[in-house]
Design a protein around this motif. Structure first.
Motif, mmCIF file in Angstrom:
data_model
loop_
_atom_site.group_PDB
_atom_site.id
_atom_site.type_symbol
_atom_site.label_atom_id
_atom_site.label_comp_id
_atom_site.label_asym_id
_atom_site.label_seq_id
_atom_site.Cartn_x
_atom_site.Cartn_y
_atom_site.Cartn_z
ATOM 1 N N UNK A 168 -9.542 -0.549 -1.533
ATOM 2 C CA UNK A 168 -8.371 -1.183 -2.247
ATOM 3 C C UNK A 168 -8.859 -2.506 -2.828
ATOM 4 N N UNK A 169 -9.579 -3.145 -1.905
ATOM 5 C CA UNK A 169 -10.123 -4.449 -2.370
ATOM 6 C C UNK A 169 -11.187 -4.330 -3.493
ATOM 7 N N UNK A 170 -12.057 -3.246 -3.588
ATOM 8 C CA UNK A 170 -12.744 -2.880 -4.662
ATOM 9 C C UNK A 170 -11.868 -2.723 -5.919
ATOM 10 N N UNK A 171 -11.263 -2.200 -5.816
ATOM 11 C CA UNK A 171 -10.204 -1.538 -7.216
ATOM 12 C C UNK A 171 -9.597 -3.204 -7.550
ATOM 13 N N UNK A 211 -8.675 -7.152 -16.478
ATOM 14 C CA UNK A 211 -8.085 -5.822 -16.619
ATOM 15 C C UNK A 211 -6.428 -6.022 -16.955
ATOM 16 N N UNK A 212 -5.970 -5.451 -17.828
ATOM 17 C CA UNK A 212 -4.389 -5.694 -17.904
ATOM 18 C C UNK A 212 -3.588 -4.651 -17.167
ATOM 19 N N UNK A 213 -3.185 -5.149 -16.107
ATOM 20 C CA UNK A 213 -2.573 -4.580 -14.945
ATOM 21 C C UNK A 213 -1.261 -3.907 -15.495
ATOM 22 N N UNK A 214 -0.688 -4.069 -16.525
ATOM 23 C CA UNK A 214 0.686 -3.326 -16.976
ATOM 24 C C UNK A 214 0.287 -2.123 -17.699
ATOM 25 N N UNK A 215 -0.939 -1.872 -18.057
ATOM 26 C CA UNK A 215 -1.170 -0.616 -18.675
ATOM 27 C C UNK A 215 -1.885 0.641 -18.137
ATOM 28 N N UNK A 216 -1.893 0.364 -16.652
ATOM 29 C CA UNK A 216 -2.357 1.523 -15.997
ATOM 30 C C UNK A 216 -1.880 1.541 -14.605
ATOM 31 N N UNK A 217 -2.575 2.580 -13.788
ATOM 32 C CA UNK A 217 -1.918 2.950 -12.313
ATOM 33 C C UNK A 217 -3.248 2.556 -11.373
ATOM 34 N N UNK A 253 0.521 -0.694 -12.178
ATOM 35 C CA UNK A 253 0.197 -2.030 -11.678
ATOM 36 C C UNK A 253 1.134 -2.732 -12.422
ATOM 37 N N UNK A 254 1.972 -3.410 -11.619
ATOM 38 C CA UNK A 254 3.191 -4.169 -12.248
ATOM 39 C C UNK A 254 3.625 -5.325 -11.456
ATOM 40 N N UNK A 255 2.458 -6.146 -10.720
ATOM 41 C CA UNK A 255 2.564 -7.450 -10.336
ATOM 42 C C UNK A 255 1.574 -8.368 -10.969
ATOM 43 N N UNK A 256 1.716 -9.604 -10.600
ATOM 44 C CA UNK A 256 0.984 -10.543 -11.194
ATOM 45 C C UNK A 256 -0.462 -10.654 -10.424
ATOM 46 N N UNK A 257 -1.350 -11.099 -11.324
ATOM 47 C CA UNK A 257 -2.947 -11.328 -10.578
ATOM 48 C C UNK A 257 -2.718 -11.928 -9.091
ATOM 49 N N UNK A 258 -1.928 -13.006 -9.266
ATOM 50 C CA UNK A 258 -2.019 -13.883 -7.797
ATOM 51 C C UNK A 258 -1.722 -12.891 -6.659
ATOM 52 N N UNK A 259 -0.866 -11.976 -7.000
ATOM 53 C CA UNK A 259 -0.199 -11.270 -5.943
ATOM 54 C C UNK A 259 -1.702 -10.356 -5.308
ATOM 55 N N UNK A 260 -2.302 -9.962 -6.229
ATOM 56 C CA UNK A 260 -3.496 -8.910 -6.075
ATOM 57 C C UNK A 260 -4.576 -9.870 -5.483
ATOM 58 N N UNK A 261 -4.607 -11.037 -5.870
ATOM 59 C CA UNK A 261 -5.759 -11.855 -5.428
ATOM 60 C C UNK A 261 -5.301 -12.402 -3.868
ATOM 61 N N UNK A 315 0.854 -0.950 0.045
ATOM 62 C CA UNK A 315 0.191 -0.094 -0.084
ATOM 63 C C UNK A 315 0.803 1.236 -0.257
ATOM 64 N N UNK A 316 1.950 1.158 0.773
ATOM 65 C CA UNK A 316 2.842 2.332 1.018
ATOM 66 C C UNK A 316 3.450 2.539 -0.261
ATOM 67 N N UNK A 317 4.028 1.467 -1.024
ATOM 68 C CA UNK A 317 4.761 1.607 -2.391
ATOM 69 C C UNK A 317 3.729 1.956 -3.509
ATOM 70 N N UNK A 318 2.458 1.849 -3.385
ATOM 71 C CA UNK A 318 1.654 2.258 -4.330
ATOM 72 C C UNK A 318 1.570 3.838 -4.473
ATOM 73 N N UNK A 319 1.688 4.218 -3.028
ATOM 74 C CA UNK A 319 1.798 5.567 -2.742
ATOM 75 C C UNK A 319 2.834 6.309 -3.889
#
Length: 176
Positions: A122-125, A133-139, A88-96, A79-83
Motif C-alpha cells: 500500500x505504501x509503495x502505491x 498523480x491525479x487521484x480523482x482519475x483512477x483506482x 482515489x477520492x481523498x486528498x493527498x494529505x490523507x495519503x501522506x 484499507x477495508x473501504x478500498x476493498x
C-alpha cells in the motif's frame, strides 16, 4: 526514549545477506537488526521463572500507543473501504498520513515481516500516487483481486485477531 547503540561482529557474507534482506524490505540494516532482536526477545523462553515473569510484565508502550491511535484505526478502516470502493477520492494529505504511519509501523516489534510486506504494498502505491498523480482519475490497484501485487486481506484479518496475544496465547495487549 533515548536509544542505545549495540555493536556486533558478523562475517562479511552475513553482512551482505543482511543488506540484501534489508533492501528487499526497504528498511535499514539497523531496523532489520532491531526487528530480529525484538522477534527473538518476544518469542524466547528465558528459562528461570523470575526472569521470564519480569520480562513478560514489562509493557511495550510505544507499540501499544501506535495500535491504539486514531491514525492506525483510520488506516485499517481505509484499507477495508478500498476493498469495496477502490476509487482515489481523498486528498493527498490523507495519503501522506498513511505513508508516515506505515513507516512508523516498520519500526515496531508488534508488526511481523509478513504483515509489513502487505502494508508496504500500500505504501509503495501511495507514494507513487502522491507524487503528482491525479487521484480523482483512477483506482487503487492494491485492492484488486486480479492484481499480482494485491493486498492480502486474509493476512490482515489474521494479524488483527492475533495481535493481542503472544505465540503462547498469553494476552499482552490490552485495548483501552
Amino acid at each position: 526514549m533515548k536509544k542505545e547503540v549495540i555493536n556486533i561482529r558478523v562475517s562479511s557474507t552475513f553482512k551482505a545477506d543482511l543488506g540484501i534482506l534489508a533492501d528487499l524490505k526497504d528498511i535499514s540494516i539497523s531496523d532489520l537488526g532491531r526487528e530480529a532482536l525484538n522477534m527473538y526477545f518476544n518469542t524466547t523462553d528465558f528459562g528461570e521463572p523470575e526472569i521470564r515473569d519480569t520480562i513478560e510484565e514489562k509493557p511495550n508502550k510505544d507499540s501499544d500507543e501506535l495500535l491504539q491511535s486514531l491514525a492506525f484505526t483510520e488506516l485499517i478502516f481505509w484499507i477495508y473501504d478500498k476493498r469495496l470502493n477502490p476509487e482515489m477520492n481523498e486528498i493527498d494529505e490523507y495519503y501522506d498520513q498513511h505513508v508516515a504511519l506505515i513507516d512508523e509501523m516498520n519500526n515496531h516489534s508488534r508488526f511481523t515481516s509478513e504483515i509489513l510486506i502487505e502494508f508496504n504494498k500500500i505504501k509503495s502505491e501511495l507514494k507513487g500516487e502522491c507524487d503528482g498523480y491525479d487521484h480523482r482519475s483512477g483506482i487503487f490497484l492494491f485492492s484488486q483481486k486480479n492484481n499480482p501485487n494485491s493486498f492480502n486481506y486474509d493476512k490482515l484479518s489474521y494479524f488483527m485477531y492475533g495481535i493481542r496475544y503472544t505465540e503462547n496465547q498469553v494476552k499482552d495487549l490490552f485495548i483501552k
